[in-house]
Design a protein around this motif. Structure first.
Motif, PDB file in Angstrom:
ATOM      1  N   GLY A 138      -0.166   1.462 -11.497  1.00 48.98           N
ATOM      2  CA  GLY A 138       0.319   1.008 -10.196  1.00 48.98           C
ATOM      3  C   GLY A 138      -0.770   0.412  -9.333  1.00 48.98           C
ATOM      4  O   GLY A 138      -0.552  -0.574  -8.622  1.00 48.98           O
ATOM      5  N   VAL A 139      -1.978   0.999  -9.372  1.00 50.31           N
ATOM      6  CA  VAL A 139      -3.106   0.470  -8.601  1.00 50.31           C
ATOM      7  C   VAL A 139      -3.422  -0.954  -9.050  1.00 50.31           C
ATOM      8  O   VAL A 139      -3.615  -1.863  -8.227  1.00 50.31           O
ATOM      9  N   ARG A 140      -3.471  -1.175 -10.353  1.00 52.09           N
ATOM     10  CA  ARG A 140      -3.775  -2.508 -10.873  1.00 52.09           C
ATOM     11  C   ARG A 140      -2.668  -3.503 -10.535  1.00 52.09           C
ATOM     12  O   ARG A 140      -2.941  -4.652 -10.187  1.00 52.09           O
ATOM     13  N   LEU A 141      -1.438  -3.049 -10.603  1.00 57.05           N
ATOM     14  CA  LEU A 141      -0.307  -3.913 -10.260  1.00 57.05           C
ATOM     15  C   LEU A 141      -0.323  -4.258  -8.775  1.00 57.05           C
ATOM     16  O   LEU A 141      -0.094  -5.406  -8.380  1.00 57.05           O
ATOM     17  N   SER A 142      -0.606  -3.267  -7.949  1.00 56.74           N
ATOM     18  CA  SER A 142      -0.655  -3.488  -6.502  1.00 56.74           C
ATOM     19  C   SER A 142      -1.791  -4.433  -6.124  1.00 56.74           C
ATOM     20  O   SER A 142      -1.618  -5.328  -5.283  1.00 56.74           O
ATOM     21  N   ASN A 143      -2.944  -4.265  -6.749  1.00 53.87           N
ATOM     22  CA  ASN A 143      -4.076  -5.144  -6.467  1.00 53.87           C
ATOM     23  C   ASN A 143      -3.797  -6.579  -6.904  1.00 53.87           C
ATOM     24  O   ASN A 143      -4.250  -7.532  -6.271  1.00 53.87           O
ATOM     25  N   LEU A 144      -3.045  -6.720  -7.986  1.00 56.71           N
ATOM     26  CA  LEU A 144      -2.741  -8.042  -8.529  1.00 56.71           C
ATOM     27  C   LEU A 144      -1.696  -8.779  -7.701  1.00 56.71           C
ATOM     28  O   LEU A 144      -1.768  -9.997  -7.513  1.00 56.71           O
ATOM     29  N   GLY A 146      -0.179  -7.434  -4.542  1.00 53.32           N
ATOM     30  CA  GLY A 146      -0.042  -7.086  -3.129  1.00 53.32           C
ATOM     31  C   GLY A 146       1.158  -6.200  -2.848  1.00 53.32           C
ATOM     32  O   GLY A 146       1.454  -5.907  -1.681  1.00 53.32           O
ATOM     33  N   LEU A 147       1.858  -5.732  -3.883  1.00 48.78           N
ATOM     34  CA  LEU A 147       3.031  -4.874  -3.677  1.00 48.78           C
ATOM     35  C   LEU A 147       2.607  -3.519  -3.124  1.00 48.78           C
ATOM     36  O   LEU A 147       1.589  -2.959  -3.543  1.00 48.78           O
ATOM     37  N   PRO A 148       3.376  -2.966  -2.178  1.00 47.17           N
ATOM     38  CA  PRO A 148       3.053  -1.635  -1.660  1.00 47.17           C
ATOM     39  C   PRO A 148       3.268  -0.569  -2.729  1.00 47.17           C
ATOM     40  O   PRO A 148       4.211  -0.636  -3.517  1.00 47.17           O
ATOM     41  N   LEU A 149       2.375   0.417  -2.754  1.00 43.06           N
ATOM     42  CA  LEU A 149       2.385   1.464  -3.767  1.00 43.06           C
ATOM     43  C   LEU A 149       2.747   2.807  -3.140  1.00 43.06           C
ATOM     44  O   LEU A 149       2.145   3.232  -2.152  1.00 43.06           O
ATOM     45  N   ILE A 150       3.736   3.477  -3.743  1.00 48.87           N
ATOM     46  CA  ILE A 150       4.087   4.860  -3.414  1.00 48.87           C
ATOM     47  C   ILE A 150       3.766   5.707  -4.645  1.00 48.87           C
ATOM     48  O   ILE A 150       3.961   5.261  -5.778  1.00 48.87           O
ATOM     49  N   HIS A 151       3.276   6.905  -4.445  1.00 46.69           N
ATOM     50  CA  HIS A 151       2.873   7.721  -5.595  1.00 46.69           C
ATOM     51  C   HIS A 151       3.370   9.157  -5.463  1.00 46.69           C
ATOM     52  O   HIS A 151       3.378   9.729  -4.372  1.00 46.69           O
ATOM     53  N   THR A 190      -5.734   6.050  -7.047  1.00 48.31           N
ATOM     54  CA  THR A 190      -4.341   5.964  -6.592  1.00 48.31           C
ATOM     55  C   THR A 190      -4.231   6.414  -5.141  1.00 48.31           C
ATOM     56  O   THR A 190      -3.546   5.774  -4.330  1.00 48.31           O
ATOM     57  N   LEU A 191      -4.903   7.499  -4.794  1.00 43.16           N
ATOM     58  CA  LEU A 191      -4.858   7.992  -3.411  1.00 43.16           C
ATOM     59  C   LEU A 191      -5.475   6.994  -2.438  1.00 43.16           C
ATOM     60  O   LEU A 191      -5.016   6.864  -1.294  1.00 43.16           O
ATOM     61  N   SER A 192      -6.503   6.271  -2.889  1.00 41.14           N
ATOM     62  CA  SER A 192      -7.148   5.297  -2.009  1.00 41.14           C
ATOM     63  C   SER A 192      -6.263   4.069  -1.793  1.00 41.14           C
ATOM     64  O   SER A 192      -6.343   3.404  -0.753  1.00 41.14           O
ATOM     65  N   CYS A 193      -5.393   3.773  -2.763  1.00 44.39           N
ATOM     66  CA  CYS A 193      -4.582   2.550  -2.716  1.00 44.39           C
ATOM     67  C   CYS A 193      -3.175   2.775  -2.163  1.00 44.39           C
ATOM     68  O   CYS A 193      -2.600   1.894  -1.530  1.00 44.39           O
ATOM     69  N   LEU A 211      -8.431  18.710  -2.351  1.00 46.61           N
ATOM     70  CA  LEU A 211      -9.580  18.736  -3.250  1.00 46.61           C
ATOM     71  C   LEU A 211     -10.138  17.339  -3.522  1.00 46.61           C
ATOM     72  O   LEU A 211     -11.189  17.210  -4.150  1.00 46.61           O
ATOM     73  N   TYR A 212      -9.438  16.296  -3.066  1.00 46.37           N
ATOM     74  CA  TYR A 212      -9.797  14.917  -3.421  1.00 46.37           C
ATOM     75  C   TYR A 212     -10.599  14.234  -2.317  1.00 46.37           C
ATOM     76  O   TYR A 212     -10.403  14.492  -1.132  1.00 46.37           O
ATOM     77  N   ASP A 213     -11.479  13.322  -2.727  1.00 44.81           N
ATOM     78  CA  ASP A 213     -12.296  12.573  -1.773  1.00 44.81           C
ATOM     79  C   ASP A 213     -11.428  11.700  -0.879  1.00 44.81           C
ATOM     80  O   ASP A 213     -11.744  11.498   0.297  1.00 44.81           O
ATOM     81  N   TYR A 214     -10.352  11.148  -1.435  1.00 49.80           N
ATOM     82  CA  TYR A 214      -9.481  10.247  -0.675  1.00 49.80           C
ATOM     83  C   TYR A 214      -8.267  10.985  -0.100  1.00 49.80           C
ATOM     84  O   TYR A 214      -7.187  10.418   0.035  1.00 49.80           O
TER      85      TYR A 214
END
Length: 373
Positions: A138-144, A146-151, A190-193, A211-214
């Motif tokens: 999803g991160v790669r698809l969103s970056n390619l 511009g689609l909004p990502l929900i996780h 994924t959390l950053s995006c 526990l995550y940096d993002y």
């Protein structure tokens, strides 16, 4: 250029990579990858497709062409409704692989999915990924695009890593078995995006994602899973049971099958803690007098052909039954169908029994909802 504007309603793209996903008769409990997540995403897709204002829902998963599994999983497009379909794309070899072995093939999955999307009349309005592997895609698809990502994470690598260390597993052993660094890295990306992270409980946000940096709690929302009340409901007078075969099987195990039933239903996974439930039952003569114990732990033909984790759990269950001499008191049936599961709960209810989920950790116990219904 593909049009991204929805002319009459939302186009939602769901991605759930691993496991075995099809529209009907899910093989729940076949292995560690065919648990609650597969059911969750299929039911979510069906529920979203019924919503007013939703034009189209695609659930994308991995195409599996393997003689050891049903040919259903090699069908590229499976239509579930006029506006709903399962889309299967290639990623790596044709055979069915556990999720830990899929990481080298996620870029291939993303490439094939991007190619398929470019062939569609329009692009999705939103991408909703499930678990870390789909998040990577999803991160790669969103970056390619511009689609909004929900996780939705379903379970989290850092939390699992912490628990594995706590039970004495070494760092190298964890990495070799679970490829945890790839998973955690994908989760951080994924959390950053992601614009929105959906969790099942407040505990996930406060005790696991922290526990995550993002970690960004302000973009996290709790949406507890539901269950299908048309399937899961109390016994109805005069309604024929689909579980007669299952009931007949129980009578082969149980000396007094009319006793109240203590029911446990899960895949044979160490984290589900069903061995401890059996040991507790074995230590209580009073409980054995009052009730039978029925453990529905996936489907099996030959324990020796199952993965190591399932083999270990089922073998230990048989050892405990033998140690406490529980023959006639405990049922451990080999087979059940997904259509029978609601009826199994109703059998327990009709016996004036109880349902037990003894899992050590549970992101959200769907079986508890089903049993409650």
């Amino acid at each position: 250029m593909v049009d991204t504007a929805g002319p009459s309603g939302l186009y939602i793209l769901l991605i759930s990579v691993h496991g075995l996903i099809r529209g009907q008769d899910l093989e729940l409990g076949r292995d560690a990858d065919t648990g609650g997540q597969t059911k969750y995403v299929v039911e979510l897709a069906k529920a979203l497709a019924r919503q007013k204002g939703v034009e189209r829902v695609d659930l994308v998963t991995r195409l599996v062409d393997d003689d050891h599994v049903s040919p259903d999983y090699a069908v590229p497009i499976e239509k579930l409704a006029e506006n709903l379909q399962i889309v299967r794309v290639k990623a790596g070899p044709n055979e069915y692989l556990p999720k830990e072995q899929l990481w080298p093939h996620m870029d291939s999955f993303a490439d094939h999915l991007s190619t398929w999307l470019a062939e569609q009349p329009r692009m999705p309005d939103v991408v909703h990924t499930h678990y870390a592997d789909a998040g990577y895609v999803g991160v790669r698809l969103s970056n390619l695009t511009g689609l909004p990502l929900i996780h939705t994470g379903h379970s989290l690598g850092r939390d699992k890593y912490r628990r594995l260390l706590a039970v004495g597993m070494g760092i190298d052993q964890i990495e070799q078995r679970y490829h945890m660094q790839a998973r955690i890295s994908a989760e951080e990306d994924t959390l950053s995006c992601a614009e929105l992270v959906i969790t099942s409980t407040r505990n996930e946000i406060e005790s696991q994602y922290e526990l995550y940096d993002y970690y960004t709690p302000e973009k996290m929302a709790v949406i507890p899973p539901g269950t299908d009340l048309e399937q899961f409901h109390p016994p109805v007078q005069g309604q024929p049971s689909l579980a007669q075969d299952f009931q007949d099987t129980l009578s082969l195990f149980l000396r007094e099958p009319a006793k109240p039933m203590i029911l446990a239903l899960s895949r044979p996974d160490e984290r589900k803690n069903i061995v401890s439930l059996l040991e507790a039952y074995g230590q209580s003569k009073r409980l054995q007098e009052l009730a039978n114990l029925v453990i529905v732990a996936g489907n099996r033909d030959d324990i020796r052909e199952l993965n190591d984790g399932a083999q270990s759990v089922l073998t230990e269950l048989l050892w405990v039954i033998d140690f406490f001499d529980l023959y006639g008191h405990v049922a451990l049936p080999k087979h059940h169908s997904s259509e029978q599961v609601p009826e199994i709960y109703r059998l327990a209810a009709a016996s004036r029994g109880v349902f037990v989920n003894p899992a050590l950790t549970e992101p959200f116990g769907l079986t508890l909802l089903e049993a409650a219904a």
